[in-house]
Design an enzyme around this catalytic site. Structure first.
Site, PDB file in Angstrom:
ATOM      1  N   CYS A   1      32.895 107.747  40.614  1.00 44.53           N
ATOM      2  CA  CYS A   1      34.351 107.581  40.497  1.00 44.53           C
ATOM      3  C   CYS A   1      34.784 107.280  39.068  1.00 44.53           C
ATOM      4  O   CYS A   1      34.175 106.452  38.384  1.00 44.53           O
ATOM      5  CB  CYS A   1      34.787 106.451  41.422  1.00 44.53           C
ATOM      6  SG  CYS A   1      36.490 105.932  41.180  1.00 44.53           S
TER       7      CYS A   1
ATOM      8  N   GLU B   1      47.743 105.145  37.667  1.00 47.29           N
ATOM      9  CA  GLU B   1      48.130 106.505  38.013  1.00 47.29           C
ATOM     10  C   GLU B   1      48.419 106.628  39.505  1.00 47.29           C
ATOM     11  O   GLU B   1      47.840 105.904  40.321  1.00 47.29           O
ATOM     12  CB  GLU B   1      47.006 107.475  37.607  1.00 47.29           C
ATOM     13  CG  GLU B   1      46.863 107.544  36.097  1.00 47.29           C
ATOM     14  CD  GLU B   1      45.694 108.394  35.634  1.00 47.29           C
ATOM     15  OE1 GLU B   1      44.993 108.977  36.482  1.00 47.29           O
ATOM     16  OE2 GLU B   1      45.495 108.474  34.416  1.00 47.29           O
TER      17      GLU B   1
ATOM     18  N   CYS C   1      50.054 109.164  46.765  1.00 39.76           N
ATOM     19  CA  CYS C   1      48.790 108.440  46.621  1.00 39.76           C
ATOM     20  C   CYS C   1      49.024 107.402  45.524  1.00 39.76           C
ATOM     21  O   CYS C   1      49.405 107.756  44.407  1.00 39.76           O
ATOM     22  CB  CYS C   1      47.681 109.422  46.236  1.00 39.76           C
ATOM     23  SG  CYS C   1      46.122 108.602  45.838  1.00 39.76           S
TER      24      CYS C   1
ATOM     25  N   CYS D   1      38.972  98.996  38.457  1.00 34.19           N
ATOM     26  CA  CYS D   1      38.336  98.592  39.718  1.00 34.19           C
ATOM     27  C   CYS D   1      36.994  97.952  39.407  1.00 34.19           C
ATOM     28  O   CYS D   1      36.264  98.411  38.528  1.00 34.19           O
ATOM     29  CB  CYS D   1      38.138  99.804  40.628  1.00 34.19           C
ATOM     30  SG  CYS D   1      37.387  99.378  42.210  1.00 34.19           S
TER      31      CYS D   1
ATOM     32  N   CYS E   1      31.738 102.363  41.769  1.00 35.14           N
ATOM     33  CA  CYS E   1      31.081 103.473  42.487  1.00 35.14           C
ATOM     34  C   CYS E   1      30.696 104.529  41.436  1.00 35.14           C
ATOM     35  O   CYS E   1      31.514 104.860  40.565  1.00 35.14           O
ATOM     36  CB  CYS E   1      32.015 104.069  43.530  1.00 35.14           C
ATOM     37  SG  CYS E   1      32.605 102.844  44.705  1.00 35.14           S
TER      38      CYS E   1
ATOM     39  N   CYS F   1      40.805 113.429  44.355  1.00 39.04           N
ATOM     40  CA  CYS F   1      40.104 112.250  44.816  1.00 39.04           C
ATOM     41  C   CYS F   1      38.986 111.829  43.856  1.00 39.04           C
ATOM     42  O   CYS F   1      38.148 112.635  43.485  1.00 39.04           O
ATOM     43  CB  CYS F   1      39.520 112.580  46.180  1.00 39.04           C
ATOM     44  SG  CYS F   1      38.716 111.213  46.915  1.00 39.04           S
TER      45      CYS F   1
END
Ligand code: SF4
Length: 349
Positions: free
Chosen positions: A122, A95, A108, A115, A119, A340
């Site tokens: 996230c 995305e 962005c 990933c 975290c 974010c």
């Protein structure tokens, strides 16, 4: 040559294309023309290269293919932000987001499918790591968002942030190569100062950026300057402690003279107290910095909540009283999960 044995032309450098044309009895300047079609104009077929003769186009069609990223889906927020699902060469998706403001647009973009860093706040971290993006897959996101900004909103793309899915510094070579073409006269000719790469804080690679004397901006997703808390929410901190980060950032600063940006998402009753602000201020005394305090957007299956307004104001006031540069960032595109920490590919990866 069969379709399977044809080479991906965008993996060729300008010099390699030169050699190809010369060895096939063509003029060397053809390579520059083709390179411009591929990067500056982002064409997806050789037939679009209208300043080449039919014979030259046939030569290219016989030897090469052009791979390109496609827009699979896009979704517009009430605030104008557009979230885009990009389909990569192998059908996997990532995305990206186009964030418009009055006079300009910011892209962005993602550097990895999923990933590995996990975290806890996230959405992408919940997917795990699938694969790195190739440099041209990263480039295409920028080119497609730039086209979208012009066509939909008549805005010029002015900034690029590597803050989408993935940890850019764990896909170092492809990220660096994508920036080379984005900033090249033969690519988008953007200033490196308009580009920001954001990392969760891989000390060794931050030093590498210093050695490579980068001209683009570096942001670090810090979120707390307390080592124990950071271990809890960002597992990468266990191998890259706050002390390691201080050392790496000092090294980076000495080499590049660049001011670092720290991203700090405020989580209610976790990292939003005056003690947390004091700890952050003490950490920031080590180098010239700018701090972006960011509103948290709830991600399903996480215990975190957004800090309230009063705590946010007091937190910022404390930092400012220590002469630190602080910006408070309101998240954009919240209604479409484009803010974010919210990019998480709800489509097949
Ligand atoms: S915040 Fe960044 S580094 Fe951490 S899991 Fe999400 S995408 Fe990965």
């Amino acid at each position: 040559m069969t379709e399977e044995t044809k080479k991906d032309i965008r993996k060729y450098t300008l010099d390699e294309l030169n050699d190809f044309f010369i060895s096939n009895g063509e003029k060397a300047f053809r390579s520059k023309q083709v390179y411009e079609w591929l990067w500056k104009k982002s064409v997806t077929s050789f037939d679009e290269m209208t300043n080449l003769s039919k014979k030259t186009r046939s030569l290219l069609i016989d030897n090469f293919i052009i791979k390109s990223v496609k827009i699979k889906q896009q979704q517009k927020s009430y605030d104008g932000t557009i979230k885009i699902v990009f389909e990569l060469y192998d059908g996997k998706t990532v995305e990206g987001v186009m964030i418009p403001s009055e006079k300009r647009a910011t892209a962005c973009i993602s550097s990895q499918v999923g990933c590995a860093l996990g975290c806890t706040f996230c959405a992408t971290g919940k997917l795990g790591f699938i694969r790195n993006l190739e440099f041209d897959e990263i480039y295409d996101q920028v080119a497609l968002i730039s086209k979208l900004a012009t066509e939909e909103l008549d805005l010029k793309l002015s900034n690029i942030v590597y803050m989408g899915m993935g940890e850019p510094l764990l896909n170092y070579d492809n990220v660096m190569k994508s920036i080379d073409i984005i900033t090249s006269e033969n690519g988008l000719a953007m200033s490196p100062q308009r580009i920001t790469v954001s990392t969760a804080g891989i000390s060794k690679m931050i030093k590498q950026l210093g050695d490579d004397n980068i001209r683009f901006n570096l942001a670090i997703s810090l979120h707390t300057a307390n080592n124990n808390k950071r271990n809890e929410i960002m597992p990468i901190n266990k191998q890259n402690s706050i002390t390691d980060l201080i050392e790496a950032i000092k090294y980076f600063h000495e080499k590049t003279n660049n001011r670092i940006t720290f991203e700090y998402i405020l989580f209610k009753n976790y990292n939003d107290s005056i003690d947390d602000a004091n700890e952050l201020a003490a950490f920031c005394k080590n180098f010239p910095v700018k701090i972006n305090v960011i509103e948290y957007n709830k991600v399903v299956d996480t215990p975190f909540r957004r800090a309230d307004k009063l705590h946010t104001e007091e937190f910022v006031k404390l930092l400012e009283s220590k002469n630190l540069i602080v910006n408070v960032r309101k998240s954009r595109g919240k209604d479409i999960d484009a803010a974010c920490g919210q990019l998480a590919n709800k489509f097949s990866v």
